[in-house]
Design a protein around this motif. Structure first.
Motif, PDB file in Angstrom:
ATOM      1  N   HIS A  84      -4.153  -3.703 -18.078  1.00  0.00           N
ATOM      2  CA  HIS A  84      -4.749  -3.048 -16.914  1.00  0.00           C
ATOM      3  C   HIS A  84      -5.692  -4.018 -16.200  1.00  0.00           C
ATOM      4  O   HIS A  84      -5.635  -4.188 -14.972  1.00  0.00           O
ATOM      5  N   SER A 109       0.804  -1.225   0.000  1.00  0.00           N
ATOM      6  CA  SER A 109       0.000   0.000   0.000  1.00  0.00           C
ATOM      7  C   SER A 109       0.838   1.276   0.000  1.00  0.00           C
ATOM      8  O   SER A 109       0.322   2.352  -0.334  1.00  0.00           O
ATOM      9  N   GLN A 110       2.113   1.168   0.350  1.00  0.00           N
ATOM     10  CA  GLN A 110       2.998   2.333   0.319  1.00  0.00           C
ATOM     11  C   GLN A 110       3.996   2.244  -0.833  1.00  0.00           C
ATOM     12  O   GLN A 110       4.946   3.036  -0.899  1.00  0.00           O
ATOM     13  N   ASN A 117      10.522   6.888 -10.982  1.00  0.00           N
ATOM     14  CA  ASN A 117      10.290   5.742 -10.093  1.00  0.00           C
ATOM     15  C   ASN A 117      11.246   4.608 -10.451  1.00  0.00           C
ATOM     16  O   ASN A 117      10.838   3.597 -11.046  1.00  0.00           O
ATOM     17  N   ALA A 163       0.188   2.083  -3.730  1.00  0.00           N
ATOM     18  CA  ALA A 163      -0.075   3.509  -3.596  1.00  0.00           C
ATOM     19  C   ALA A 163      -0.378   4.116  -4.956  1.00  0.00           C
ATOM     20  O   ALA A 163      -1.260   4.974  -5.106  1.00  0.00           O
ATOM     21  N   HIS A 164       0.351   3.664  -5.978  1.00  0.00           N
ATOM     22  CA  HIS A 164       0.057   4.051  -7.356  1.00  0.00           C
ATOM     23  C   HIS A 164       0.586   2.966  -8.278  1.00  0.00           C
ATOM     24  O   HIS A 164       1.660   2.411  -8.044  1.00  0.00           O
ATOM     25  N   SER A 165      -0.200   2.652  -9.304  1.00  0.00           N
ATOM     26  CA  SER A 165       0.196   1.646 -10.291  1.00  0.00           C
ATOM     27  C   SER A 165       0.200   2.278 -11.673  1.00  0.00           C
ATOM     28  O   SER A 165      -0.831   2.797 -12.128  1.00  0.00           O
ATOM     29  N   TYR A 166       1.347   2.242 -12.332  1.00  0.00           N
ATOM     30  CA  TYR A 166       1.505   2.841 -13.664  1.00  0.00           C
ATOM     31  C   TYR A 166       1.494   1.759 -14.736  1.00  0.00           C
ATOM     32  O   TYR A 166       2.161   0.726 -14.602  1.00  0.00           O
ATOM     33  N   VAL A 186       7.950   8.353 -16.240  1.00  0.00           N
ATOM     34  CA  VAL A 186       7.447   7.579 -15.103  1.00  0.00           C
ATOM     35  C   VAL A 186       8.551   6.707 -14.520  1.00  0.00           C
ATOM     36  O   VAL A 186       8.742   6.651 -13.301  1.00  0.00           O
ATOM     37  N   LYS A 231      -5.415  -5.935 -12.398  1.00  0.00           N
ATOM     38  CA  LYS A 231      -6.445  -5.778 -11.364  1.00  0.00           C
ATOM     39  C   LYS A 231      -6.947  -7.137 -10.898  1.00  0.00           C
ATOM     40  O   LYS A 231      -7.092  -7.385  -9.696  1.00  0.00           O
ATOM     41  N   ILE A 282       5.023   1.533  -5.167  1.00  0.00           N
ATOM     42  CA  ILE A 282       4.666   1.887  -6.542  1.00  0.00           C
ATOM     43  C   ILE A 282       4.859   0.662  -7.428  1.00  0.00           C
ATOM     44  O   ILE A 282       5.815  -0.095  -7.246  1.00  0.00           O
TER      45      ILE A 282
END
Length: 242
Positions: A76, A54-55, A116, A90-93, A112, A80, A57
């Motif tokens: 995508h 959750s914290q 990262n 926290a974020h998924s690119y 990106v 999921k 990338i």
């Protein structure tokens, strides 16, 4: 390059899970992820584990051009279903397969990865030795790009679609140069259809004809294979047997 021979796919998935767990436990912040049938067992183990992303990338390797993110065949959607719904980051690119401006999307996704840096990059390998969608002939210093898929890649991916005609003909992918910047790389391969590619990647010459051979240039690569995928390797190429 460390080559680990697992007795079967289940044991290989467990070994891959331990690689992920170790980097997460040691403070990794960015995970580079892949799609396809090969990592499904690993993703199941990650879903069932107490690991917390959750914290963190995530940055995915690639995405088809022309497919909506909600399409069940998009990467995508795959991510999921197989990981993100159970283990959100926290974020998924991921690349935007519907980007109106391909050149701008390539630049965006390159940035990106610059912003990262990937601590651990997960890879599969195609029958022709491609990694991501870097087909034979891709330059080893390449960044994110839009690529026309080869007939062999389209044929291999047709099993995920109702017919071969439905497989997209183009994709966005991280380049080999981008992949090689990852701090650690983990490649998984199972089955006899991957044996030629694995042999060429590990033992063959460094050549753009086999994109995965570029991994010989990386400092920290772990390859997990089952006996069928390792069938054409010399015994001396095996670093560890589980």
């Amino acid at each position: 390059m460390k080559v680990i021979l697992a007795p079967n796919q289940a044991a290989g998935d467990q070994a891959a899970f331990q690689v992920f767990k170790q980097v997460v436990d040691h403070g990794a912040h960015v995970l580079g992820l892949a799609t396809g049938s090969t990592p499904e067992g690993l993703y199941r183990l990650l879903r069932e584990s107490p690991l917390d992303f959750s914290q963190m990338i995530s940055v995915n390797l690639d995405e088809y051009v022309g497919i909506d993110p909600d399409n069940p065949q998009s990467y995508h959607y795959f991510m999921k279903q197989h990981l993100f719904n159970a283990k959100p980051f926290a974020h998924s690119y991921l690349p935007d397969g519907l980007a109106a401006d391909p050149d701008a999307e390539v630049k965006r996704y390159d940035q990106v990865v610059v912003d990262n840096p990937v601590d651990l990059q997960l890879l599969g390998i195609g029958r022709d030795g491609h990694i991501g969608f870097n087909e034979p002939g891709s330059p080893f210093d390449g960044g994110t790009h839009r690529v026309k898929l080869t007939d062999s890649t389209i044929e291999a991916n047709a099993r995920f679609f109702s017919s071969k005609d439905e497989v997209p003909r183009e994709a966005y992918t991280m380049g080999i140069g981008t992949i090689l910047k990852s701090r650690e790389i983990l490649l998984m391969a199972y089955g006899d259809k991957k044996a030629d590619a694995i042999q060429k990647m590990v033992e063959g010459p460094l050549t753009t004809a086999v994109a995965a051979s570029a991994l010989q240039k990386a400092d920290n690569v772990v390859v997990i294979v089952d006996p069928a995928a390792a069938a054409k390797l010399r015994p001396t190429s095996i670093s560890e047997r589980l």
